[in-house]
Design a protein around this motif. Structure first.
Motif, short mmCIF file in Angstrom:
data_model
loop_
_atom_site.label_atom_id
_atom_site.label_comp_id
_atom_site.label_asym_id
_atom_site.label_seq_id
_atom_site.Cartn_x
_atom_site.Cartn_y
_atom_site.Cartn_z
N MET A 1 0.84 -1.20 0.00
CA MET A 1 0.00 0.00 0.00
C MET A 1 0.87 1.24 0.00
SD MET A 1 -1.37 -0.02 3.92
CE MET A 1 -0.19 -0.10 5.26
N ALA A 2 0.37 2.31 -0.51
CA ALA A 2 1.16 3.54 -0.64
C ALA A 2 1.02 4.40 0.59
CB ALA A 2 0.72 4.31 -1.88
N ASP A 3 2.10 5.06 0.92
CA ASP A 3 2.10 5.99 2.05
C ASP A 3 1.69 7.34 1.51
OD1 ASP A 3 4.70 7.25 4.27
OD2 ASP A 3 2.53 7.31 4.41
N SER A 4 0.38 7.59 1.45
CA SER A 4 -0.14 8.77 0.73
C SER A 4 -0.60 9.88 1.65
CB SER A 4 -1.31 8.35 -0.18
OG SER A 4 -2.34 7.78 0.59
N ASN A 5 -0.51 9.66 2.96
CA ASN A 5 -1.04 10.66 3.88
C ASN A 5 -0.01 11.64 4.40
OD1 ASN A 5 -3.68 9.53 3.80
ND2 ASN A 5 -3.05 7.92 5.21
N ALA A 6 1.26 11.42 4.04
CA ALA A 6 2.31 12.29 4.56
C ALA A 6 2.23 13.68 3.97
CB ALA A 6 3.68 11.68 4.25
N GLU A 7 2.73 14.65 4.72
CA GLU A 7 2.81 16.02 4.21
C GLU A 7 3.78 16.05 3.04
OE1 GLU A 7 1.20 18.85 5.22
OE2 GLU A 7 -0.05 17.52 6.41
N ARG A 8 3.47 16.87 2.05
CA ARG A 8 4.31 16.94 0.86
C ARG A 8 4.73 18.40 0.63
NH1 ARG A 8 2.93 12.45 -2.29
NH2 ARG A 8 4.69 12.94 -3.65
N PRO A 9 5.82 18.83 1.30
CA PRO A 9 6.24 20.23 1.21
C PRO A 9 6.46 20.74 -0.21
CG PRO A 9 7.43 19.11 2.96
CD PRO A 9 6.68 18.05 2.20
N PRO A 159 22.70 16.09 3.38
CA PRO A 159 22.06 14.81 3.05
C PRO A 159 22.30 14.50 1.58
CG PRO A 159 20.42 16.55 3.06
CD PRO A 159 21.70 17.18 3.57
N THR A 160 22.10 13.26 1.20
CA THR A 160 22.14 12.91 -0.21
C THR A 160 20.83 13.35 -0.85
OG1 THR A 160 21.16 10.74 0.13
CG2 THR A 160 23.58 10.89 0.27
N ARG A 161 20.77 13.29 -2.15
CA ARG A 161 19.54 13.64 -2.85
C ARG A 161 18.39 12.73 -2.37
NH1 ARG A 161 18.74 15.51 -8.55
NH2 ARG A 161 21.00 15.58 -8.60
N SER A 162 18.66 11.44 -2.27
CA SER A 162 17.64 10.49 -1.83
C SER A 162 17.18 10.78 -0.41
CB SER A 162 18.17 9.05 -1.93
OG SER A 162 18.46 8.71 -3.26
N GLN A 163 18.14 11.11 0.45
CA GLN A 163 17.79 11.43 1.84
C GLN A 163 16.94 12.70 1.90
OE1 GLN A 163 21.78 11.56 3.41
NE2 GLN A 163 21.66 9.48 4.24
N LEU A 168 11.60 15.16 2.78
CA LEU A 168 10.52 15.99 2.24
C LEU A 168 9.29 15.16 1.89
CD1 LEU A 168 12.60 18.34 -0.09
CD2 LEU A 168 11.51 18.95 2.08
N ASN A 169 9.33 13.87 2.28
CA ASN A 169 8.22 12.96 2.03
C ASN A 169 7.90 12.83 0.55
OD1 ASN A 169 7.63 12.24 4.77
ND2 ASN A 169 6.72 14.27 5.03
N GLU A 170 8.94 12.86 -0.27
CA GLU A 170 8.75 12.68 -1.70
C GLU A 170 9.10 11.25 -2.14
OE1 GLU A 170 7.32 14.58 -3.85
OE2 GLU A 170 7.01 16.20 -2.43
N GLU A 171 9.35 10.38 -1.17
CA GLU A 171 9.54 8.97 -1.48
C GLU A 171 8.19 8.29 -1.38
OE1 GLU A 171 12.12 7.70 -2.59
OE2 GLU A 171 13.93 8.55 -1.74
N VAL A 172 7.80 7.58 -2.41
CA VAL A 172 6.56 6.82 -2.38
C VAL A 172 6.90 5.39 -2.01
CG1 VAL A 172 4.61 5.94 -3.70
CG2 VAL A 172 5.42 8.27 -4.09
N ARG A 173 6.42 4.94 -0.87
CA ARG A 173 6.79 3.63 -0.36
C ARG A 173 5.74 2.58 -0.68
NH1 ARG A 173 8.39 7.51 3.37
NH2 ARG A 173 10.59 7.41 3.99
#
Length: 224
Positions: A1-9, A159-163, A168-173
């Motif tokens: 399932m996707a983590d879609s509820n996080a804040e997305r700055p 941080p690295t780009r990925s970090q 910033l909660n731009e990773e979709v898990r």
């Protein structure tokens, strides 16, 4: 399932600055202090994600944005705010709203330059070059040796780009449901993050140009 509820700055920043860009691009732009300070407040978390190298920028930027937000309760537009400081002959005094506006504008410049460098260096997970180039372009000319040295040392702790995207909660898990302990089996939404960064770059350009014109049209300058 996707983590879609996080804040997305990044998404919020993109949306807010598109709205600001539409305002400053209108035939008779009237930028409210409230709208401007709110949009700028959404940028604050980004400085916090960059670590100790930009701690000075985070503290200064956040304080200046908070000042403008407080001013919005008694001042309608950026133009009115600036004109009041000119009449009071306090434009360049520490703590003046106009001086704080210039510092905030510089922060917006920095983020724009950083996003441009990140986009241009796609494929490189290190943020050192993008951060160094954007700092040299925007902040370095206004900093003394002590701050410049502190920033240079802090670049090693970026941080690295990925970090950064994770913070910033731009990773979709995506999680594996087949294991009792949920495991991330896929992550990453770099394409969407890039879209939001480019959107900010595009939208902030007319906003920054508008702010520059406010200062230059009143012979206040922007290099102080």
């Amino acid at each position: 399932m996707a983590d879609s509820n996080a804040e997305r700055p990044l998404r919020k920043i993109s949306t807010a600055f598109k709205e600001l860009a539409a305002t400053v691009s209108s035939p008779s732009p009237e930028v409210s202090v409230a709208q401007f300070s709110h949009a700028c407040s959404l940028v604050s978390p980004l400085f916090g994600c960059l670590g100790i190298a930009f701690k000075f920028a985070q503290m200064d930027y956040v304080a200046k944005v908070e000042d403008l937000a407080k001013a919005s309760s008694s001042v309608s537009t950026l133009v009115v705010m600036m004109e009041r400081d000119i009449e009071a002959n306090c434009v360049r005094k520490a703590g003046s709203h106009t001086r704080n506006l210039l510092r905030v504008k510089r922060g917006l410049d920095m983020v724009k330059a950083l996003f441009e460098e990140i986009i241009a260096s796609e494929g490189n997970n290190s943020l050192k070059d993008p951060a160094s180039k954007s700092y040299d372009q925007v902040f370095r000319p206004h900093h003394g040796w002590v701050i410049q040295k502190a920033v240079a040392l802090g670049m090693c702790a970026l941080p690295t780009r990925s970090q950064l995207l994770t913070m910033l909660n731009e990773e979709v898990r995506t999680y594996s449901m087949s294991n009792p302990v949920f495991k991330i089996i896929n992550s990453g939404n770099k394409a969407e993050a890039k879209i939001h960064m480019q959107s900010y770059v595009n939208a902030s350009a007319p906003v920054i140009a508008y702010l520059d014109n406010l200062f230059l049209s009143r012979q206040l300058g922007i290099d102080w």
